[in-house]
Design an enzyme around this catalytic site. Structure first.
Site, PDB file in Angstrom:
ATOM      1  N   ASP A   7      72.232 165.961  37.925  1.00  0.00           N
ATOM      2  CA  ASP A   7      71.334 164.852  38.250  1.00  0.00           C
ATOM      3  C   ASP A   7      71.820 164.199  39.538  1.00  0.00           C
ATOM      4  O   ASP A   7      72.944 163.690  39.600  1.00  0.00           O
ATOM      5  CB  ASP A   7      71.335 163.849  37.095  1.00  0.00           C
ATOM      6  CG  ASP A   7      70.225 162.818  37.201  1.00  0.00           C
ATOM      7  OD1 ASP A   7      69.393 162.926  38.128  1.00  0.00           O
ATOM      8  OD2 ASP A   7      70.187 161.901  36.359  1.00  0.00           O
TER       9      ASP A   7
ATOM     10  N   GLU B 115      66.751 166.699  39.449  1.00  0.00           N
ATOM     11  CA  GLU B 115      67.553 167.071  38.281  1.00  0.00           C
ATOM     12  C   GLU B 115      67.091 168.400  37.701  1.00  0.00           C
ATOM     13  O   GLU B 115      65.935 168.787  37.836  1.00  0.00           O
ATOM     14  CB  GLU B 115      67.517 165.981  37.208  1.00  0.00           C
ATOM     15  CG  GLU B 115      66.152 165.684  36.658  1.00  0.00           C
ATOM     16  CD  GLU B 115      66.196 164.667  35.514  1.00  0.00           C
ATOM     17  OE1 GLU B 115      67.094 164.754  34.658  1.00  0.00           O
ATOM     18  OE2 GLU B 115      65.313 163.794  35.483  1.00  0.00           O
TER      19      GLU B 115
END
Length: 364
Positions: A17, A112
């Protein structure tokens, strides 16, 4: 190793992420924005924060917050217009790094993705080392930081990536997975939105341990098709596979509001994060859409949908904004309060290479 032994072997899932991705790209490209509170989005009355720098987050500013609220919390906040073409180019750089380690990549958005590194192209045994190496590669290639979560399933990997943000990583092993979930407030669970968290709270479910005490029948009764998912994750169980290049018929997002909505402006504000979420998914997966569907659920739980199909795939998020405006405006004033809004994109097709090639030239 036999097939049966392999199936018992815990998977190694990494969730990567990017840290405050849109805002970090803007700070990277404009030195004047470094070290100051930055929000990507429009400061207009109907604007919504798409991303907030960590400097802005210290004031309580976060993504999906109405811009007027963000400005009230942080008067020094600097708004920057989104540059999705640049974010897409950086995302492609990051995806190229992922592909050096595994073909098992499932993007969730531009910033992500899940990676299954159980069997990886580098022959590396330790998933935490793979995650650290990928993060270092991202930093050296793009100048941006990423955080990572490492675990034996997607839910826990996602939860782990939030533990040491920014620029950190965290591992949840099969041994400590169930205990980690029991301690976690349900409002922090991936897949539990504000409305669901409030419903759980009313049912006496505040933590993973509380959720674990509920039977499968109870959870299905109160949460429908999400019941089995909640039952599993309360025990640290999530059998969903990492699905690279999955073909979907549609991609959608919806949100239930804490208070019913009666006017256009708050409704449009509530829709903006949903628009950006579905658009980000399509961008990350090289998907284009022709059909936009607006879902509206009223206070009495009746619902309607309104759709529009374009002759050609929508080329930019601004075009999606315009279609949503066209679908939403005629619904006001509503006959009763609105409790839920959703946006779904369908008639999906893969973007042609020629359409993304110019964006690649924006990469560093």
């Amino acid at each position: 190793m036999t097939g049966e032994e392999s199936s018992r072997r815990p998977r190694k899932i990494v969730h990567v992420d990017m840290d405050a991705f849109y805002a970090s790209v803007e700070q990277r490209d404009n030195p004047e924005l470094r070290g100051v509170p930055v929000a990507v989005g429009s400061p207009a009355a109907r604007g919504v924060v798409a991303a907030a720098s960590y400097e802005a987050r210290t004031f309580g500013v976060h993504s999906a917050m109405p811009s007027v609220t963000a400005q009230r919390k942080c008067p020094e906040l600097i708004f920057v217009k989104p540059r999705f073409d640049v974010y897409k180019a950086v995302s492609l750089q990051i995806r190229t790094i992922f592909a050096e380690y595994t073909p098992m990549i499932e993007p969730l958005s531009l910033d992500e993705a899940y990676l299954d590194v159980t069997e990886n192209l580098k022959g590396m045994e330790i998933a935490t080392e793979i995650a650290a190496e990928i993060r270092a590669r991202i930093k050296s290639t793009t100048g941006l930081t990423a955080s990572a979560g490492i675990s034996y399933n997607k839910f826990l990997a996602k939860m782990a990536s939030d533990q040491n943000k920014p620029d950190g990583q965290f591992v949840i092993t099969p041994k400590n997975g169930p205990a980690f979930v029991e301690r976690l407030p349900v409002k922090k669970f991936h897949g539990v939105g504000p409305a669901t968290a409030e419903k759980m709270h009313r049912l006496g479910i505040d933590t993973g341990a509380d959720l674990k005490e509920k039977t499968l029948d109870f959870l299905v009764e109160h949460f429908g098709k999400s019941g089995p998912y909640f039952y599993g994750i309360a025990r640290g169980i999530d059998n969903r596979l990492v699905k690279p290049d999955r073909v979907r018929k549609s991609v959608g997002a919806e949100d239930t509001f804490s208070q019913d909505i009666h006017s256009f402006e708050p409704a449009r504000e509530g829709l903006q994060p949903l628009i950006e979420k579905v658009w980000g998914y399509c961008e990350a997966n090289e998907i284009a859409a022709k059909t936009v569907t607006l879902k509206v659920k009223y206070a009495d739980f009746s619902q309607i949908t309104r759709s529009k199909t374009a002759l050609a795939p929508l080329p930019a998020i601004t075009d999606l904004d315009e279609v949503v405006d066209l679908l939403l405006a005629p619904l006001f004033p509503p006959r009763k309060g609105i409790r839920l809004l959703g946006v779904t994109l369908s008639s999906l097709e893969k973007r042609r290479a020629s359409r993304t090639a110019p964006q690649l030239r924006l990469a560093l």
